[in-house]
Design an enzyme around this catalytic site. Structure first.
Site, mmCIF file in Angstrom:
data_model
loop_
_atom_site.group_PDB
_atom_site.id
_atom_site.type_symbol
_atom_site.label_atom_id
_atom_site.label_comp_id
_atom_site.label_asym_id
_atom_site.label_seq_id
_atom_site.Cartn_x
_atom_site.Cartn_y
_atom_site.Cartn_z
ATOM 1 N N GLY A 78 -20.377 -1.205 -0.702
ATOM 2 C CA GLY A 78 -20.109 -1.456 0.711
ATOM 3 C C GLY A 78 -19.227 -2.679 0.896
ATOM 4 O O GLY A 78 -18.340 -2.982 0.087
ATOM 5 N N GLY A 79 -19.478 -3.408 1.972
ATOM 6 C CA GLY A 79 -18.694 -4.598 2.261
ATOM 7 C C GLY A 79 -18.790 -5.660 1.192
ATOM 8 O O GLY A 79 -17.906 -6.516 1.078
ATOM 9 N N GLY A 130 17.692 -3.349 -13.123
ATOM 10 C CA GLY A 130 16.978 -4.255 -12.244
ATOM 11 C C GLY A 130 15.781 -4.895 -12.908
ATOM 12 O O GLY A 130 15.362 -5.996 -12.513
ATOM 13 N N ALA A 131 15.223 -4.242 -13.934
ATOM 14 C CA ALA A 131 14.075 -4.812 -14.635
ATOM 15 C C ALA A 131 14.451 -6.102 -15.350
ATOM 16 O O ALA A 131 13.618 -7.000 -15.511
ATOM 17 C CB ALA A 131 13.519 -3.796 -15.627
#
Length: 595
Positions: A257-258, A494-495
């Site tokens: 849960g939270g 781009g790497a």
């Protein structure tokens, strides 16, 4: 029974309120060394006074000459005894000892046995393993909840299901909270949350790491919104602590849960295999909503979060003992806080000028042949020792802590053993978070580059490789710690830019003689440039022109071309040089990394 003179006078005063006769009582100690209350029966006590003690019990009708006797109801005497300051303190100490004993045993032997039957340790057993022997000091051991709903007031256990305090790990101060599943299932209520919040505040004030041992069933339903408020208070503190002190979460049982969002905001998460799990909604909810049947392990066990699927956890270990041992090892690499002076320094026992001839042979000349970059890293760092994070997740990139000249460094390396070392969504996120942690805590970053580019495919494009790849680019560009980069074999497209290039304010950038720095590999480039004409000839020309670091060196994009066996010496020299590095900051509230 020994009774003080003052107490005897109190008894006398009580007697005078019950009889018309006036008598002066003094301790019998003036005659025998003791003042005595002799017992007539369980309802009455006889006070002997003045001259001598008689063996017979006196009544108003059989008084003997020279001695006065007065029968006092035992309840009155008990009240007098109870209100005596020494008695009050003695009774409090008894109650205090009982409360501390209750806090020590938690939910009791039956629940402790159940915890052991699952293969798990109790909160206190875990703490004893985590900290140096005898160094842990507990805080708020006597805190209890104040909830009266659903008969909660009939079940009050000191400690309220969490043990908090501080101690030493390898001689360094660390703060900790450990949830106790044997008490209310480790559920979080108002008092429970306040204890955790208090120890987090203390860690911040002192500037020491914080470790959370999570083993909780979640929010304490009986406390309603108080429980929810407690979680939010902890979340806020997680954010406040971020980048100030290292935060580690160890999932040693349920975390659902939270409750999962507090560990998610900490720096590192470790899990225990087969006994721990994390998920926002459990199997029952999943079954109701999606009609999907799934076990807790399949939904959020260590095999999911640390095994290469979600990437939520940074590592998993077979049992509580191995997990806590790993946490102790990691703490050894980390600073106490974001002050650079708190970085741990070990004696230099590995020559910083050591030549590493193995590196001349480790990396194959063929750019398509795989090798394990971890072997390269081990040859460079002190004694070949490193602590790898997320080893089973995004294996195409390696993130690890190591030491150079006894000082902590962060190491990032593309690993050609998986996906040829391509950058993909998982690798970009994994490395970006690691780089940002190192930058926040003044840990220099060493980057070993062998990357053919970003992984192509619809899965990557649709999954957001653009946004996620930008995270790594942003993290490197934003980092102001010393950044040292070595291109071992290839850096395409781009790497090349993303992997701590000179253009992202890299402090020292090197290449080995066989490195290739280009837009793409020779084969693909020739097919595009020459459209398939004279492939062999044009490929040979392209390789001669670009399949080496000469052009990059001529442009100043790398600082030098070094021999592999000199790598350790060169990096150690640079790390010493850049310890005094200073970077002017741009005034702004904060940057906006593409999350």
């Amino acid at each position: 029974m020994k009774i003080s003179h003052q107490l005897l006078q109190k008894v006398a005063a009580s007697c005078r309120t019950k009889t018309a006769s006036t008598m002066m009582l003094r301790p019998l100690g003036t005659l025998t060394g003791r003042t005595i209350l002799s017992t007539r029966n369980q309802h009455q006590l006889v006070v002997h006074s003045h001259r001598q003690l008689h063996n017979t019990i006196a009544t108003p009708n059989n008084n003997q000459e020279g001695t006065q006797h007065h029968i006092i109801p035992s309840a009155d005497v008990q009240n007098i005894l109870t209100n005596d300051p020494s008695t009050v303190k003695r009774n409090f100490r008894t109650r205090l000892a009982q409360a501390k004993e209750s806090a020590e045993i938690g939910g009791g032997s039956t629940r402790i046995d159940k915890q052991h039957a699952k293969g798990s340790l109790t909160a206190r057993e875990r703490i004893s393993l985590l900290f140096d022997g005898g160094s842990f000091r507990e805080v708020d051991a006597l805190v209890t909840h104040r909830c009266s709903e659903f008969e909660m007031d009939k079940s009050v256990i000191p400690g309220d299901g969490v043990v908090v305090g501080h101690g030493l790990i390898n001689g360094r101060r660390v703060y900790c909270f450990a949830q106790d599943f044997t008490v209310y299932g480790g559920s979080l209520g108002e008092a429970h949350a306040k204890k955790i919040g208090k120890i987090m505040d203390m860690a911040m004030r002192v500037g020491a790491p914080l470790i959370g041992l999570n083993d909780s069933g979640g929010a304490r339903i009986q406390e309603g919104t108080d429980s929810l408020a407690g979680y939010a208070d902890i979340f806020q503190r997680n954010v406040d602590c971020s980048g100030v002190i290292p935060q580690l979460s160890v999932i040693m049982g349920p975390c659902a849960g939270g409750a999962v969002y507090s560990p998610a905001m900490t720096d590192f998460i470790f899990m225990v295999e087969n006994t721990s799990y994390m998920f926002v909604t459990g199997p029952d909810v999943v079954k109701t909503v999606t009609n999907e049947t799934v076990t807790k392990e399949e939904l959020g066990g260590a095999s999911v979060h640390a095994g290469g699927k979600s990437g939520v956890a940074h590592g998993s270990y077979p049992n509580d003992v191995d997990t806590l041992r790993a946490v102790r090892t990691l703490i050894d690499y980390l600073p106490s806080n974001n002050d650079a002076s708190t970085l741990p320094i070990r004696p230099v026992t590995d020559d910083p000028n050591r030549s590493v001839p193995a590196l001349d042979q480790l990396v194959p000349d063929d750019p398509n042949s795989p090798y394990d970059v971890k072997d390269v890293i081990r040859e460079i760092v002190d004694h070949g020792s490193m602590f790898e994070l997320q080893p089973e997740h995004a294996k195409n990139i390696v993130t690890a802590f190591a030491r150079m000249e006894g000082r902590t460094v962060g190491v990032v390396g593309n690993n050609p053993m998986t996906l040829a070392g391509c950058l993909d969504i998982g690798a970009s996120e994994k490395a970006a978070r690691f780089v940002r942690f190192c930058d926040a805590f003044n840990i220099p970053i060493i980057t070993i580059v062998d990357v053919p580019g970003f992984l192509p495919g619809t899965d990557q494009e649709h999954g957001g490789i653009i946004r996620n790849g930008a995270k790594l680019l942003f993290a490197y560009a934003e980092a102001t710690v010393p950044k040292i980069t070595v291109i071992s074999r290839k850096a395409y497209g781009g790497a090349y830019d993303v992997m701590a290039s000179k253009h992202l304010n890299g402090d020292a950038n090197y290449a080995w003689p066989g490195a290739e720095i280009a837009v793409m590999g020779a084969k693909g480039a020739v097919e595009i440039i020459f459209r398939g004409k004279d492939v062999e000839k044009n490929t040979a020309e392209y390789i001669d022109r670009f399949a080496n670091p000469m052009v990059a060196a001529q442009r100043g994009f790398i600082d030098d071309v070094i021999e592999p066996h000199d790598t350790r010496r060169v990096i150690c020299d640079d790390l010493r040089l850049f310890r005094s590095k200073k970077v002017p900051t741009i005034e702004r509230k904060h940057s906006n990394i593409p999350l």
